[in-house]
Design a protein around this motif. Structure first.
Motif, short mmCIF file in Angstrom:
data_model
loop_
_atom_site.label_atom_id
_atom_site.label_comp_id
_atom_site.label_asym_id
_atom_site.label_seq_id
_atom_site.Cartn_x
_atom_site.Cartn_y
_atom_site.Cartn_z
N TRP A 216 -8.95 -24.00 -0.24
CA TRP A 216 -7.78 -24.87 -0.25
C TRP A 216 -7.01 -24.79 1.07
N LEU A 217 -6.89 -23.57 1.61
CA LEU A 217 -6.14 -23.39 2.84
C LEU A 217 -6.80 -24.09 4.02
N VAL A 218 -8.13 -23.93 4.17
CA VAL A 218 -8.80 -24.58 5.29
C VAL A 218 -8.82 -26.10 5.09
N ALA A 219 -8.95 -26.55 3.85
CA ALA A 219 -9.01 -27.99 3.58
C ALA A 219 -7.68 -28.66 3.89
N LEU A 220 -6.59 -28.08 3.41
CA LEU A 220 -5.27 -28.67 3.67
C LEU A 220 -4.91 -28.60 5.15
N SER A 221 -5.32 -27.53 5.82
CA SER A 221 -5.07 -27.43 7.26
C SER A 221 -5.81 -28.52 8.02
N PHE A 222 -7.05 -28.80 7.61
CA PHE A 222 -7.81 -29.86 8.28
C PHE A 222 -7.14 -31.22 8.04
N PHE A 326 -13.66 -24.52 11.13
CA PHE A 326 -15.07 -24.40 10.72
C PHE A 326 -15.47 -22.94 10.65
N SER A 327 -14.99 -22.14 11.61
CA SER A 327 -15.28 -20.71 11.58
C SER A 327 -14.63 -20.05 10.37
N LEU A 328 -13.39 -20.43 10.08
CA LEU A 328 -12.69 -19.85 8.93
C LEU A 328 -13.31 -20.29 7.61
N ALA A 329 -13.85 -21.50 7.55
CA ALA A 329 -14.48 -21.97 6.31
C ALA A 329 -15.66 -21.08 5.94
N VAL A 330 -16.42 -20.66 6.95
CA VAL A 330 -17.55 -19.76 6.70
C VAL A 330 -17.05 -18.42 6.18
N ARG A 331 -15.93 -17.93 6.73
CA ARG A 331 -15.43 -16.60 6.37
C ARG A 331 -14.63 -16.60 5.07
N LEU A 332 -13.97 -17.70 4.75
CA LEU A 332 -13.10 -17.74 3.57
C LEU A 332 -13.76 -18.38 2.36
N VAL A 377 6.61 -37.39 12.78
CA VAL A 377 5.58 -37.36 11.74
C VAL A 377 4.53 -36.30 12.07
N THR A 378 4.04 -36.31 13.32
CA THR A 378 3.03 -35.33 13.71
C THR A 378 3.61 -33.92 13.69
N GLY A 379 4.88 -33.79 14.05
CA GLY A 379 5.51 -32.47 14.04
C GLY A 379 5.61 -31.91 12.63
N ALA A 380 5.89 -32.77 11.65
CA ALA A 380 5.95 -32.30 10.26
C ALA A 380 4.57 -31.80 9.81
N CYS A 381 3.52 -32.54 10.17
CA CYS A 381 2.16 -32.10 9.85
C CYS A 381 1.86 -30.76 10.50
N SER A 382 2.28 -30.59 11.76
CA SER A 382 2.02 -29.34 12.47
C SER A 382 2.78 -28.18 11.86
N ALA A 383 4.01 -28.43 11.41
CA ALA A 383 4.79 -27.36 10.78
C ALA A 383 4.08 -26.85 9.51
N ILE A 384 3.59 -27.79 8.71
CA ILE A 384 2.84 -27.40 7.51
C ILE A 384 1.57 -26.66 7.91
N GLY A 385 0.89 -27.14 8.96
CA GLY A 385 -0.31 -26.48 9.44
C GLY A 385 -0.04 -25.05 9.89
N GLY A 386 1.10 -24.82 10.53
CA GLY A 386 1.46 -23.46 10.93
C GLY A 386 1.66 -22.54 9.75
N LEU A 387 2.32 -23.03 8.71
CA LEU A 387 2.50 -22.23 7.50
C LEU A 387 1.17 -21.91 6.84
N LEU A 388 0.25 -22.88 6.83
CA LEU A 388 -1.08 -22.64 6.27
C LEU A 388 -1.85 -21.62 7.10
N ALA A 389 -1.67 -21.64 8.43
CA ALA A 389 -2.33 -20.65 9.29
C ALA A 389 -1.88 -19.24 8.94
#
Length: 404
Positions: A216-222, A326-332, A377-389
């Motif tokens: 879920w984490l890698v999918a939502l981040s993508f 892609f690297s994290l998908a293999v590991r997670l 809009v892109t900044g909001a997506c990036s903020a969520i991406g940072g939390l997912l990271a």
């Protein structure tokens, strides 16, 4: 044993690039299709999005199928499907014919792309895995950029039908090369090859994937990445045409903006291999995408060169995100036999992001009368991406892995 002419893992990546050419083949051909088949603007939009619709609805199912059917066999079937659909498409007589075949191409693309990370993992030693997965992350921007750059030249020479048939022949040849260059599991030998993990029944793999945090984490981040990348790159032609820049220059500028994404993808693999943490690369990618969009759409509105530099920065450094994911998908992934399923889930959310991002950016631009708030809009997506990271770093620690 006779040494292959090309590294089998690199051959897998080339096959992905060949499949991605079918995504990039359409935009340059739209004027010719409008003249030859009467394709309307609305139909053109559906032709462009049909591949993403396949990914949005079938990504998880195709990932499950690839794990059961066989990775190499799935890639060969995908390339064959793309070749047949493109060959038949050359005889299309209406936009509806092309729409149906475009949906088939989307299915072929998924079959060809989703097994690749797992197959690469089986073909390379662990020391090279991050670098090769980073290189794999560039398959889509490289294939799309090649289509955008080569399409106009081929179309002027042999027309849109020749472009379709030429790519069908190229894809069929790629399938033959892959079949000869990547042996079946039973014929693989040597220290660089991992024995494939026995595959459990698909209901169990589905349950494992959807009940684990990592997929879920890698999918939502993508999704957070793909939604903003396509929104910015996809609207570049409209933005620059409105600014009075000529059509040929717009195509070149857009292709270059897509192509520099490859630098980030390849660089992420190299940096991971040298010990940089995935969390650091994701933070850098999301923050830079925000800064690049801010520079392109708000701070340098009257300076076209500086605006374009912001777009290049946005795409290039943002390219570290898919390579890292892609690297994290293999590991997670919950297990070795669920990697393709995890990548399929990631692909499904990536397509959903690409489906939702451009309309959201267009709605904001229409509401405020311009593109100046695109960065919000892109900044909001990036903020969520940072939390997912941050959550992915915790997930790696919970799984007992150290961040390299």
């Amino acid at each position: 044993m006779k040494r292959p002419l090309i590294d089998p893992a690199l051959l897998v990546i080339l096959a992905g690039v060949c499949a991605a050419l079918h995504v990039g083949k359409l935009p340059p051909a739209l004027p010719a299709l409008r003249d030859a088949l009467g394709v309307t603007l609305l139909q053109a939009g559906f032709l462009l999005s049909m591949v993403q619709l396949a990914g949005m609805t079938l990504g998880l199912a195709v990932g499950l199928t690839a794990d059961s059917f066989g990775l190499r066999r799935s890639m060969l079937l995908g390339l064959g499907t793309l070749a047949v659909a493109s060959a038949v498409g050359g005889w299309a007589r209406s936009a509806n014919d092309l729409l149906l075949l475009r949906a088939l191409e989307g299915f072929g693309l998924l079959l060809a792309a989703l097994p690749a990370p797992t197959l690469i993992r089986q073909l390379v030693p662990m020391a090279r895995l991050s670098a090769m997965l980073g290189l794999w992350g560039a398959y889509m921007p490289l294939g799309s950029a090649l289509g955008l750059l080569c399409g106009p030249l081929v179309l002027a020479w042999v027309g849109w039908q020749g472009w379709w048939w030429g790519l069908a022949a190229l894809t069929a040849a790629m399938a033959v090369w892959l079949a000869r260059g990547v042996p079946p599991n039973s014929a693989r030998h040597g220290p660089t090859v991992r024995a494939p993990t026995p595959v459990s029944p698909w209901p169990r793999r589905l349950h494992q994937t959807l009940t684990a945090r990592g997929p879920w984490l890698v999918a939502l981040s993508f999704a957070m990445y793909s939604s903003q990348w396509l929104a910015v790159i996809g609207f570049l032609p409209s933005i620059y045409l409105q600014a009075g820049i000529g059509g040929a220059a717009v195509g070149l500028l857009t292709a270059l903006a897509a192509a520099v994404n490859i630098i980030g993808n390849v660089g992420s693999g190299r940096l991971l291999q040298r010990g940089l943490r995935p969390q650091t690369l994701l933070y850098a990618g999301f923050v830079t995408m925000t800064m690049g969009a801010l520079m392109a759409f708000a701070l340098a509105e009257s300076q076209p060169l500086l605006r374009y530099a912001g777009v290049l920065l946005f795409s290039m450094v943002g390219g570290m995100i898919p390579g890292t994911l892609f690297s994290l998908a293999v590991r997670l992934a919950p297990g070795d036999d669920t990697i393709s399923t995890t990548v399929g889930w990631m692909q499904q959310w990536s397509a959903a992001g690409q489906f939702a991002g451009p309309p959201l950016v267009a709605w904001v631009a229409g509401a405020v009368g311009g593109w100046q708030w695109t960065w919000a809009v892109t900044g909001a997506c990036s903020a969520i991406g940072g939390l997912l990271a941050l959550q992915m770093a915790r997930a790696l620690r919970t799984k007992g892995e150290t961040e390299p």
